[in-house]
Design an enzyme around this catalytic site. Structure first.
Site, short mmCIF file in Angstrom:
data_model
loop_
_atom_site.label_atom_id
_atom_site.label_comp_id
_atom_site.label_asym_id
_atom_site.label_seq_id
_atom_site.Cartn_x
_atom_site.Cartn_y
_atom_site.Cartn_z
N HIS A 1 0.83 -1.20 0.00
CA HIS A 1 0.00 0.00 0.00
C HIS A 1 0.87 1.24 0.00
O HIS A 1 2.03 1.22 0.42
CB HIS A 1 -0.95 0.00 1.20
CG HIS A 1 -0.29 0.32 2.52
ND1 HIS A 1 -0.10 1.60 2.98
CD2 HIS A 1 0.23 -0.49 3.47
CE1 HIS A 1 0.48 1.57 4.15
NE2 HIS A 1 0.71 0.31 4.48
N CYS A 2 0.30 2.35 -0.47
CA CYS A 2 0.96 3.66 -0.40
C CYS A 2 0.14 4.54 0.52
O CYS A 2 -0.45 4.04 1.48
CB CYS A 2 1.12 4.26 -1.80
SG CYS A 2 -0.42 4.41 -2.72
N ALA A 3 0.05 5.83 0.26
CA ALA A 3 -0.65 6.73 1.19
C ALA A 3 -2.16 6.56 1.16
O ALA A 3 -2.83 6.81 2.15
CB ALA A 3 -0.29 8.18 0.85
#
Length: 455
Positions: free
Chosen positions: A25-27
């Site tokens: 996942h990222c932000a």
């Protein structure tokens, strides 16, 4: 929000745990690598309460869930219970898609360390500018080496994430990164005297601290060697012979072939960026003032920007892309806030307001997918705002001094101790992008009776 229920719905809608090869996942996004992309049900996903949108790009199937992504990710991973692969055949991807997926998979996990260290460096700049911290104090020394740590030891973090991506033993990958910045090797580089391995193979004495490309290439090559050793070494002696032979073979390859080749590629990229940032510094803020939302839409912002930005900052001490992303983010937020001012539907009004504020702080996907792209005209108004702010920042040559997310809460990353006008022009660019995006959105939406009824 019931994160566990949401995670279960998302996993089912991407084809179930058996269809998931890997997930990170990222932000704001869950980024899935799937065996069969046809099982990725976009309509079903978009109907889930808590999912803001979906994107398929660079070999990844992305589910946009906003700033709760870490909590949702923590509920997704237990559902996979170790069964990250299945007997299904993974759909073939183009070379370009595989490269983008690899870069994203390597850089995304190290972002918290990089961002955290960057903000420490921003804190140092602010404290010293306002004479709250002396450069001769022990606190200054400690904060400085802590802020530099993530960048100095960047090859080690990249070695770990690259090893995971290339399905190599991550500890062995870290060993490769460590040996390339070992103090003894660094002293050889400083001495500059010729060095040979095994008495006849000349070593290229390149400096690998804070570099990106060399260690990724080294781990990539090492992963093939380790996999080969896994097949040919007998099980009875595999525990110690496989890592031994992998390292022994990689010593000359890393120091004499792949590492220097990666250095040449990195230097070439530095040269190109240096030409742009010195000969046409105005171009990057203008380009990314408009292009940033489009790059984000396709989930390519980490893939495109991080290698470029980190290379630029390591080579020149600044980058010119950040100003473009700053004004683009603010413009998205301004457009969503303008919509919230006109909206009569209570739920939509609240969503537009909250996502607008989030965009101003640097996280634009909720505003972009939940409001601006949905209504279209606000999105185009935001592009105009980004262009306006980008023009101002480009003409003024606004630089991002340290790497970090671009929003109002982190705007101090544009504070240049040697040029106070850098920060002032960044503020002017932000104000201009906000005013244009907000004003255009307000006018366009107010004149559209159908849209007014919709909201």
């Amino acid at each position: 929000m019931d994160y566990k229920k949401l995670a279960q719905q998302i996993v089912e809608s991407v084809g179930g745990k058996g269809n998931i090869s890997s997930v990170t996942h990222c932000a704001t996004r869950l980024r899935f690598t799937l065996h069969n992309g046809d099982q990725f049900d976009e309509e079903k996903l978009k109907a889930i309460n808590g999912v803001m949108g979906t994107v398929v790009a660079g070999g990844q199937h992305q589910v946009i869930v906003g700033q709760d992504v870490a909590n949702i990710y923590n509920e997704v991973t237990p559902l996979l219970d170790g069964k990250m692969t299945a007997d299904t055949v993974e759909e073939p991807k183009s070379l370009f898609a595989r490269v983008l997926d690899t870069i994203s998979g390597i850089f995304t996990p190290i972002l918290p360390a990089i961002v955290g260290a960057s903000m420490i460096k921003v804190l140092i700049i602010l404290l010293t500018m306002f004479n709250l911290l002396s450069e001769t104090s022990q606190t200054y020394t400690v904060l400085t080496f802590v802020g530099d740590t993530a960048f100095y030891f960047l090859p080690i973090m990249l070695a770990y994430s690259a090893a995971v991506k290339f399905k190599m033993n991550p500890m062995l990958g870290m060993m490769l990164g460590l040996m390339m910045i070992h103090p003894t090797y660094m002293s050889m580089v400083e001495a500059g005297e010729s060095v040979t391995i095994f008495g006849f193979i000349p070593m290229t004495l390149a400096k690998y601290t804070s570099t990106v490309i060399p260690i990724i290439l080294v781990v990539w090559v090492a992963s093939y060697i380790e996999h080969f050793m896994d097949k040919v070494v007998p099980n009875a002696i595999k525990f110690f012979i496989k890592p031994f032979l992998t390292l022994l073979i990689m010593i000359p390859i890393a120091f004499c072939v792949v590492g220097p080749l990666g250095t040449i590629v990195g230097q070439g990229l530095e040269s190109v960026l240096n030409v742009i940032q010195t000969q046409a510094p105005w171009s990057l803020p203008i380009i990314f003032g408009v292009a940033a939302p489009i790059v984000i839409m396709f989930g390519m912002h980490y893939v495109v920007t991080i290698p470029l930005v980190m290379t630029a900052i390591a080579a020149n001490g600044f980058d010119m892309l950040g100003a473009g992303f700053l004004v683009a983010n603010v413009a998205q937020g301004a457009a969503a806030l303008a919509v919230s001012l006109l909206a009569k539907d209570t739920d939509f009004k609240a969503m537009a307001a909250s996502t607008g504020v989030s965009a101003l702080l640097g996280v634009t996907e909720p505003a972009m997918y939940g409001v601006n792209l949905k209504l279209r005209k606000p999105f185009f108004a935001a592009l105009a705002g980004g262009l306006t702010g980008g023009l101002i920042c480009g003409i003024a040559g606004v630089k991002r001094i340290v790497f970090g997310p671009t929003g109002l809460t982190t705007i101090a990353i544009f504070v240049d101790p040697d040029n106070t006008m850098n920060f002032i022009f960044a503020i002017i660019g932000v104000v201009a992008s906000f005013v244009v995006a907000f004003g255009l959105t307000y006018m366009l939406v107010k004149k559209d009776n159908k849209m007014i009824e919709e909201i």
